[in-house]
Enzyme design. Structure first.
Site: not given
Ligand SMILES: [Zn+2]
Length: 276
Positions: A50-52, A119, A166, A176
């Site tokens: 993921h990225y936040t 993340e 994700h 993401d």
């Molecule tokens: Zn995500």
């Protein structure tokens, strides 16, 4: 946590915590662990990246609040501790974290149940002239992610095709980690799937890479590979699935339009990793 550590220390004194072999005294009762089932599998089968879409402090606050969580959080520029990059573990790997939400991959839903989530602190995208413009990842962040992912993959024997974005498992809701995430570079270091260039060329069979193909044909291949594709999807929803696939495997153009190269990549992936 303290109580658990204390119990582990006690068990270590009594019988050895690591292997838990033999007849183990747990205080009020004993357990016989000498016969171990063969049909036993680790909970973790999938690794989700993921990225936040936020700065570090906000990300850490959100991921340690009551609603969402992930096993790991990696700062955009990891600080050094004794010369080594420092990352945050917020949930023990054996426990379940709330990072994937409603999700589907290779025949399974509820991917939180079977995954570890990582993340990456990254601002995600901003709109420039109506188009999404993504923020690049820093090489030191990707370097420590690679180390971490390789450890997790080795610990649980996670298959390359089960290291996912994700967006792969929730394409209708998520982008993401986006098209600037270096999937090819990671695959070269043993993290995740990537098709053989020669097999992509074989399936492309001399066609212009960006020449259009039947959308249904590409969606069928993506469904077989593991993407959440359903017969009742609107054209806009179909486009989101194709975009998620392209962001992962053909980041040069993620228009969501079905083209010959996307189809060739999907066919090469199916050949290498099988159907989901
Ligand atoms: Zn995500």
């Amino acid at each position: 946590m303290k109580r658990r550590l204390w119990l582990c220390a006690l068990a270590l004194l009594l019988a050895g915590c690591a292997g838990e072999e033999g007849v183990i005294d747990r205080g009020g009762y004993k357990v016989d662990t000498r016969r171990q089932a063969q049909a036993a599998y680790p909970r973790v089968k999938v690794l989700v990246i993921h990225y936040t879409a936020d700065d570090f402090d906000t990300s850490l606050a959100t991921l340690t609040d009551k609603h969402v969580s992930s096993h790991y959080l990696i700062p955009a520029t990891p600080p050094l501790e004794g010369g080594k990059p420092l990352i945050w573990q917020l949930v023990p790997e054996r426990e379940l974290a709330w990072h994937a939400g409603a999700s589907f991959w290779r025949g399974a839903s509820r991917i939180n149940d079977t995954s570890i989530g990582i993340e990456l602190e990254n601002r995600g995208w901003i709109k420039v002239n109506g188009a999404k413009q993504f923020v690049p990842f820093n090489p030191p962040q990707i370097a420590v992610l690679t180390d971490l992912a390789r450890d997790i993959i080795a610990r649980y024997d996670i298959k390359p095709q089960n290291v996912v974005a994700h967006a792969d498992i929730a394409p209708q809701r998520k982008d993401d980690p986006g098209p600037l995430f270096p999937w090819q570079q990671l695959a070269a270091q043993g993290v995740g799937a990537w098709p053989e260039a020669s097999r992509v060329a074989f399936y492309l069979n001399g066609r212009d890479p960006y020449s259009p193909v039947d959308t249904a044909l590409l969606l069928d291949a993506l469904e077989r590979y593991g993407y959440p594709v359903t017969p009742d999807m609107t054209p806009a929803q179909q486009k989101r699935v194709i975009q998620a696939f392209q962001m992962h495997f053909r980041p040069a153009l993620w228009s969501g339009v079905a083209d010959a190269q996307s189809l060739a990549i999907a066919e090469a992936l199916l050949e290498k990793y099988g159907q989901g």
